[in-house]
Design a protein around this motif. Structure first.
Motif, PDB file in Angstrom:
ATOM      1  N   THR A   1      51.870  78.925  71.549  1.00  0.00           N
ATOM      2  CA  THR A   1      52.835  77.832  71.504  1.00  0.00           C
ATOM      3  C   THR A   1      53.247  77.455  70.082  1.00  0.00           C
ATOM      4  N   GLY A   2      52.788  78.193  69.081  1.00  0.00           N
ATOM      5  CA  GLY A   2      53.262  77.948  67.728  1.00  0.00           C
ATOM      6  C   GLY A   2      54.742  78.244  67.574  1.00  0.00           C
ATOM      7  N   THR A   3      55.258  79.144  68.382  1.00  0.00           N
ATOM      8  CA  THR A   3      56.701  79.430  68.406  1.00  0.00           C
ATOM      9  C   THR A   3      57.386  78.326  69.198  1.00  0.00           C
TER      10      THR A   3
ATOM     11  N   MET B   1      60.757  91.490  89.133  1.00  0.00           N
ATOM     12  CA  MET B   1      59.742  91.556  88.071  1.00  0.00           C
ATOM     13  C   MET B   1      59.677  92.982  87.523  1.00  0.00           C
ATOM     14  N   SER B   2      59.534  93.086  86.204  1.00  0.00           N
ATOM     15  CA  SER B   2      59.411  94.388  85.560  1.00  0.00           C
ATOM     16  C   SER B   2      58.251  94.342  84.572  1.00  0.00           C
ATOM     17  N   ARG B   3      57.775  95.529  84.209  1.00  0.00           N
ATOM     18  CA  ARG B   3      56.604  95.638  83.344  1.00  0.00           C
ATOM     19  C   ARG B   3      57.030  95.638  81.870  1.00  0.00           C
ATOM     20  N   LEU B   4      56.422  94.765  81.092  1.00  0.00           N
ATOM     21  CA  LEU B   4      56.679  94.678  79.653  1.00  0.00           C
ATOM     22  C   LEU B   4      55.406  95.005  78.907  1.00  0.00           C
ATOM     23  N   ASN B   5      55.515  95.935  77.975  1.00  0.00           N
ATOM     24  CA  ASN B   5      54.401  96.269  77.090  1.00  0.00           C
ATOM     25  C   ASN B   5      54.825  95.951  75.657  1.00  0.00           C
ATOM     26  N   LEU B   6      54.019  95.168  74.979  1.00  0.00           N
ATOM     27  CA  LEU B   6      54.311  94.860  73.577  1.00  0.00           C
ATOM     28  C   LEU B   6      53.023  94.513  72.862  1.00  0.00           C
ATOM     29  N   ILE B   7      53.087  94.538  71.548  1.00  0.00           N
ATOM     30  CA  ILE B   7      51.921  94.217  70.715  1.00  0.00           C
ATOM     31  C   ILE B   7      52.245  92.937  69.967  1.00  0.00           C
ATOM     32  N   VAL B   8      51.433  91.911  70.199  1.00  0.00           N
ATOM     33  CA  VAL B   8      51.661  90.610  69.570  1.00  0.00           C
ATOM     34  C   VAL B   8      50.481  90.283  68.669  1.00  0.00           C
ATOM     35  N   ASN B   9      50.741  90.137  67.397  1.00  0.00           N
ATOM     36  CA  ASN B   9      49.697  89.834  66.409  1.00  0.00           C
ATOM     37  C   ASN B   9      48.544  90.825  66.487  1.00  0.00           C
ATOM     38  N   GLY B  10      48.910  92.088  66.709  1.00  0.00           N
ATOM     39  CA  GLY B  10      47.927  93.160  66.729  1.00  0.00           C
ATOM     40  C   GLY B  10      47.235  93.379  68.055  1.00  0.00           C
ATOM     41  N   ILE B  11      47.578  92.604  69.083  1.00  0.00           N
ATOM     42  CA  ILE B  11      46.925  92.706  70.391  1.00  0.00           C
ATOM     43  C   ILE B  11      47.940  93.236  71.409  1.00  0.00           C
ATOM     44  N   GLU B  12      47.554  94.267  72.153  1.00  0.00           N
ATOM     45  CA  GLU B  12      48.440  94.840  73.161  1.00  0.00           C
ATOM     46  C   GLU B  12      48.448  93.970  74.411  1.00  0.00           C
ATOM     47  N   HIS B  13      49.659  93.795  74.961  1.00  0.00           N
ATOM     48  CA  HIS B  13      49.810  93.009  76.186  1.00  0.00           C
ATOM     49  C   HIS B  13      50.663  93.788  77.173  1.00  0.00           C
ATOM     50  N   GLU B  14      50.286  93.672  78.455  1.00  0.00           N
ATOM     51  CA  GLU B  14      51.049  94.280  79.539  1.00  0.00           C
ATOM     52  C   GLU B  14      51.321  93.195  80.567  1.00  0.00           C
ATOM     53  N   LEU B  15      52.609  92.880  80.784  1.00  0.00           N
ATOM     54  CA  LEU B  15      52.983  91.740  81.605  1.00  0.00           C
ATOM     55  C   LEU B  15      54.026  92.134  82.633  1.00  0.00           C
ATOM     56  N   ASP B  16      53.953  91.541  83.808  1.00  0.00           N
ATOM     57  CA  ASP B  16      55.015  91.644  84.800  1.00  0.00           C
ATOM     58  C   ASP B  16      55.811  90.348  84.740  1.00  0.00           C
ATOM     59  N   ILE B  17      57.064  90.448  84.305  1.00  0.00           N
ATOM     60  CA  ILE B  17      57.870  89.249  84.071  1.00  0.00           C
ATOM     61  C   ILE B  17      59.285  89.459  84.609  1.00  0.00           C
ATOM     62  N   PRO B  18      60.024  88.363  84.842  1.00  0.00           N
ATOM     63  CA  PRO B  18      61.428  88.508  85.239  1.00  0.00           C
ATOM     64  C   PRO B  18      62.240  89.131  84.094  1.00  0.00           C
TER      65      PRO B  18
ATOM     66  N   THR C   1      63.183  85.449  77.998  1.00  0.00           N
ATOM     67  CA  THR C   1      63.367  85.641  76.560  1.00  0.00           C
ATOM     68  C   THR C   1      62.014  85.848  75.902  1.00  0.00           C
ATOM     69  N   LEU C   2      62.042  86.352  74.684  1.00  0.00           N
ATOM     70  CA  LEU C   2      60.791  86.577  73.966  1.00  0.00           C
ATOM     71  C   LEU C   2      60.067  85.260  73.729  1.00  0.00           C
ATOM     72  N   ALA C   3      60.798  84.187  73.421  1.00  0.00           N
ATOM     73  CA  ALA C   3      60.162  82.881  73.209  1.00  0.00           C
ATOM     74  C   ALA C   3      59.434  82.420  74.458  1.00  0.00           C
ATOM     75  N   GLU C   4      60.027  82.631  75.615  1.00  0.00           N
ATOM     76  CA  GLU C   4      59.383  82.226  76.865  1.00  0.00           C
ATOM     77  C   GLU C   4      58.125  83.043  77.125  1.00  0.00           C
ATOM     78  N   VAL C   5      58.178  84.340  76.834  1.00  0.00           N
ATOM     79  CA  VAL C   5      56.989  85.175  76.997  1.00  0.00           C
ATOM     80  C   VAL C   5      55.868  84.686  76.092  1.00  0.00           C
ATOM     81  N   LEU C   6      56.205  84.427  74.837  1.00  0.00           N
ATOM     82  CA  LEU C   6      55.187  83.984  73.878  1.00  0.00           C
ATOM     83  C   LEU C   6      54.600  82.637  74.282  1.00  0.00           C
ATOM     84  N   ARG C   7      55.455  81.688  74.628  1.00  0.00           N
ATOM     85  CA  ARG C   7      54.992  80.327  74.896  1.00  0.00           C
ATOM     86  C   ARG C   7      54.348  80.189  76.272  1.00  0.00           C
ATOM     87  N   TYR C   8      55.028  80.683  77.293  1.00  0.00           N
ATOM     88  CA  TYR C   8      54.617  80.358  78.656  1.00  0.00           C
ATOM     89  C   TYR C   8      53.773  81.438  79.324  1.00  0.00           C
ATOM     90  N   ASP C   9      53.879  82.675  78.861  1.00  0.00           N
ATOM     91  CA  ASP C   9      53.050  83.740  79.431  1.00  0.00           C
ATOM     92  C   ASP C   9      51.810  84.013  78.588  1.00  0.00           C
TER      93      ASP C   9
END
Length: 528
Positions: free
Chosen positions: A34-36, A1-18, A22-30
């Motif tokens: 689910t619009g993507t 697991m590694s730390r991912l920091n990104l801004i999605v639709n203006g909101i900052e997110h910090e996630l520990d993910i494998p 993929t970006l689609a999996e982060v958006l949908r499942y984390d």
């Protein structure tokens, strides 16, 4: 697991993910955005399109860590609060939304286009959308909607909607009506089966045949059951009711049993439920199956010959599912009256429905919560009542003990009428007493589900020189595949339509719907 920091639709997110995410999996499942949608997982269909720092990308193959520290915009972030983006409004007004599964990808691709080129012509739009698919609309309304939105962006107002011209417009008849819940479909709020998540949910996979025709000699699931995180591994011997289903004929096993046969590569041999999709996939690899390969019957004409191996032993009629006949008039008289006689043989290929939403089903056990007092199956099905009937038969339950909740369907065209994962998730939910989701990959979908029938049609037509038809004699062979599905109905339609829309006084038509060792063939676009 590694730390991912990104801004999605203006909101900052910090996630520990494998790191493989993929970006689609982060958006949908984390992040549960689910619009993507994910349609192919190969960057071929474009419905997963999002913007990374304003640039459209296929999020299904875009490594999540490439978005480290970057701005991501999804369909959920396109509107300004309650004010829809001009593209979202235009897609609604111009009828560019049907099933809605591809709509987020189309809109996000178009948004990048009109930002870069606020005055696109038809060719610009076609080039931009060349890798962004839609199976419902035919694109004409999509192109017009994009041009209208671009006009709004330029400050020139909306383009007129192409409504039918009628002398006396009525309230509903004679004018376009909005798709129900259409705003949800353009904003990413619409929920298809894979968009539902339940606490404690397990993930299921299906072990399919290694051969197009073989006898199952042995199934050993002990290693799969011993894998930590695997909650259930089921085979035919675990089915409490009848191990059979089918829409017209009961000939399709829920799971192929030891001693029975697999009849095409999509046949299911075992099913697994585990804590994660990855564990379920690992468990499949641990199931041992021994087969006795058998001769393949790949052609409907050969299937009708006395030398062909039987697909379903013990069945009256052998490989012939149904002989369909049309007779009227005197065929010999009809050809005697003809000035011209033409005889040709035609072949039509099988055709994939190519719906953009892969099959998905979720089983929720009875008593899971107050909303699920019955065993409930969520599925994007074209005939949910038939699903309930077939689930009840396999689980040995009364129909009233089962509820099938039809979710939105991301394209069907006849390809989501047969049972896919519905019975399997119901079985697994009953055994584990937990919700179970089964989502097919695109490859599994292509392998498994029924398609348009391939046919061989020999047709002899007699006509007068003034164009009137005097006689039609036709012989049709329909490839029904390993199981009947809707072959009876489809090939009956083909037979009765063999003379076309013409008044033909003399006709003799024979159709042979056959059982070869191919994927089943079923309904397709109203049997077109």
């Amino acid at each position: 697991m590694s730390r991912l920091n990104l801004i999605v639709n203006g909101i900052e997110h910090e996630l520990d993910i494998p790191e493989s995410r993929t970006l689609a999996e982060v958006l949908r499942y984390d992040l549960r955005l689910t619009g993507t949608k994910i349609g192919c997982n190969e960057a071929e269909c474009g419905i997963c399109t999002v913007h990374v720092d304003g640039v459209p990308v296929n999020s299904c193959i875009f490594p999540a860590f490439k978005a480290q520290g970057r701005q991501v915009t999804t369909i959920e972030g396109l509107a300004e609060g309650e004010q829809l983006h001009p593209l979202q409004e235009a897609f609604i007004e111009h009828g560019a939304v049907q099933c809605g599964f591809c709509t987020p990808g189309l809109i996000m691709t178009a948004a990048a286009l009109i930002r870069a080129n606020p005055q696109p012509d038809d060719q610009d739009i076609k080039i931009a959308l060349k890798d962004t698919y839609c199976r419902c609309t035919g694109y004409a309304s999509v192109i017009q909607a994009i041009k209208s939105a671009a006009s709004v962006v330029r400050g020139e107002g909306k383009l007129p909607v192409n409504e039918p011209l009628v002398e006396e417009p009525m309230t509903y008849i004679s004018r376009s009506q909005p798709v129900p819940n259409v705003q949800d479909r353009v904003t990413g709020r619409a929920k298809y089966t894979d968009d539902y998540v339940f606490d404690g949910m397990l993930y299921a996979r299906t072990l399919r045949s290694r051969y197009p025709h073989a006898r199952v000699l042995r199934i050993d699931t002990s290693k799969a059951k011993a894998l930590p995180g695997v909650r259930a591994v089921l085979t035919a011997e675990d089915i409490p009711g009848e191990n059979i289903h089918g829409l017209v004929y009961l000939d399709w096993p829920v799971l192929c049993a030891v001693g029975d046969k697999v009849r095409y590569m999509g046949d299911a041999v075992a099913i697994v439920a585990a804590d994660t999709p990855e564990l379920a996939e690992q468990a499949l690899a641990l199931i041992e199956v021994d087969y006795e390969p058998l001769p393949v019957v790949a052609d409907p004409v050969y299937a009708h010959s006395p030398d062909a191996p039987l697909v379903h032993e013990g069945r009256e009629g052998g490989n012939l599912l149904k002989h369909i006949k049309v007779r009227h008039g005197d065929i010999e008289q009809g050809f005697a009256e003809a000035d011209v006689i033409i005889e040709r043989t035609y072949r039509t290929p099988t055709t994939e429905h190519a719906f953009l939403e892969p099959e998905c089903a979720i089983g929720v056990p009875a008593g899971y919560d107050t909303e699920h007092d019955k065993l409930t199956v969520y599925v994007g099905s074209q005939i949910p009542y038939q699903d309930r009937n077939q689930i009840a038969r396999a689980l040995n339950l009364p129909e009233e003990a089962i509820r099938v909740r039809g979710t939105l369907i991301g394209g069907g065209f006849g390809g989501k009428e047969d049972i896919a994962g519905q019975i399997h998730v119901a079985l697994l939910a009953q055994v584990t007493n937990r919700p179970v989701k089964m989502l097919y990959t695109r490859q599994e979908s292509l392998l498994f589900h029924p398609k348009r029938h391939a046919t061989i049609i020999r047709i002899k037509t007699g006509a007068k020189r003034d164009g009137r038809l005097t006689a039609v004699e036709a012989e049709l062979y329909g490839d029904g595949g390993a199981y009947a599905s809707l072959s009876d109905k489809v090939m009956t339609r083909a037979t009765t339509h063999a003379t076309g829309p013409y008044n033909v006084p003399h006709a003799k038509i024979d159709c042979y719907a056959m059982y070869p060792k191919n994927p089943p063939w079923g309904g397709f676009a109203g049997f077109a």
